[in-house]
Design a protein around this motif. Structure first.
Motif: not given
Length: 416
Positions: A333-351
């Motif tokens: 997730v931190p790597l993804a945030r370094g690619v494009v800006e997005f905000g807080d989680a809108v749902a619980q993690p899914w498996r």
């Protein structure tokens, strides 16, 4: 309360993308169909994927490059793969069979088989999503595989492999990537745009749309616990939590739960569970992604979805029902945030659990020792892409016809 016994020509077990597709394709042929699952359609494995309809996913995961990557997995801290040592010891045979398929001589025959399956499936997806009344969900924008390093050689090799099958792609440099995705930060040096690939904004809702189409065509959807599958004269009886259903044919499309229902019939399915995780985040309206992005070295995918940016992690090899371990997701997730800006989680993690056989090919066809029993599972990482053609192939076989593609490589008898 027990319902009275129900009868149909065909019972389909499993309302993921494969089961829903099989039920609809069979119903289209005029047979009565009951589709059964403990949950509503599209709420298990079919819900949690990256939503890609990928023309280029013909390369099986177990290929020669896997051997070069194995040393990086030994420390068990890679975002691409985590493995449970206890599971590995219990499943050494599966691991060895999986690795045995990762040799050059076994790559192209499997890629050819997958190419036929995927091509047939993409045609159906594009037809069905319009027919189901949800055409706005599909995006014909391709998907981008991107490298942070100077990986032009790897990108070119993949492009050449795809070109041999008539699959188009475009090599991109940093500037071209920025032109394609202007809202991304310039972290990638090389990109490969899979230009003939589409994506959807909610794979779970697309599966539900196909299920509604099935019901609209006269199919019966039944939500109940599936307790047993029993041979019944010249047909089958499925025992449910609230009754039973009888039919001449039964299709097992239960994904990672398929081995459980087949074991009492004497079938030992060599299945592993490549578990994966995702989490969705609020998008920045002024910095939105236009297509799915596969970070080749970061080992994650980002997809713009109906509810936000979905970040999906790599593979976790462990028991299907083992407790969740979100370490891979937390790593990417931190790597993804370094690619494009997005905000807080809108749902619980899914498996979820991807059902995977040692050759990375699904089972599509008749069970070898039980007439009227049809198997449709094991579509591993490309279940959403390949669901419609898997279902249509089963429908054709039940009708005594050949599928629209060569399904011989997917015959269940190769393992059963």
């Amino acid at each position: 309360m027990q319902s009275p016994p129900q009868a149909a020509d065909v019972i389909v077990l499993g309302a993921g993308i494969v089961g829903v597709s099989a039920a609809y394709a069979i119903r289209e042929r005029g047979l009565s169909v009951v589709l059964v699952d403990r949950k509503a359609p599209g709420e298990e494995t079919s819900y949690g994927n990256a939503g890609i309809l990928s023309s280029g996913s013909i390369l099986p995961l177990n290929r020669p490059s896997l051997f070069r990557a194995l040393p990086s997995y030994l420390g068990n801290n890679s975002a691409a793969l985590r493995w449970d040592p206890a599971w590995t010891l219990r499943n050494v045979e599966w691991v060895l069979r999986f690795l045995a398929n990762a040799v050059e001589s076994r790559v192209r025959p499997r890629a050819t088989a997958l190419h036929g399956l995927i091509g047939a499936s993409l045609k159906l997806h594009r037809d069905w999503i319009v027919r189901s009344g949800e055409p706005q969900r599909i995006r014909e924008t391709g998907w981008l595989k991107a490298w942070r390093s100077e990986a032009l050689g790897a990108a070119k090799a993949e492009q050449d492999f795809l070109a041999a099958y008539g699959i188009k792609s475009e090599l991109l440099d940093r500037q071209a990537i920025s032109a394609l995705e202007p809202n991304m930060l310039p972290v990638y040096k090389v990109g490969l745009l899979h230009s003939q690939t589409a994506s959807v904004d909610s794979p779970g809702n697309v599966t539900k749309a196909y299920a509604r189409m099935f019901e609209g065509a006269g199919g019966v959807l039944r939500q109940s616990e599936i307790r047993a599958l029993l041979s019944d004269g010249d047909g089958w009886r499925v025992v449910l939590g609230d009754g039973e259903v009888r039919a001449r044919h039964v299709v097992v499309a239960l994904g990672p739960w398929s081995p459980d229902i087949l074991r009492p019939l004497g079938y030992r399915v060599p299945m592993a569970f490549e578990r994966g995780y995702h989490q969705e985040f609020a998008p920045n309206p002024s910095r939105q992604l236009l297509r799915p992005i596969h970070d080749a070295e970061g080992s994650f995918l980002m997809t713009p979805m109906e509810n936000g940016v979905r970040v999906t992690s790599g593979v976790e090899l462990t028991d299907r029902d083992a407790p969740s371990n979100f370490s891979q997701l937390e790593q990417v997730v931190p790597l993804a945030r370094g690619v494009v800006e997005f905000g807080d989680a809108v749902a619980q993690p899914w498996r979820g659990s991807r059902p995977s056989l040692p050759d990375s090919l699904p089972m599509i066809g008749p069970a070898p020792r039980h007439p009227g029993l049809w198997l449709a599972f094991g579509n591993q990482h490309i279940g959403f892409t390949t669901g419609p053609a898997t279902g249509a192939a089963i429908a054709a076989m039940i009708a005594g016809e050949a599928p629209s593609f060569d399904a011989s490589a997917f015959a269940p008898g190769r393992y059963l």
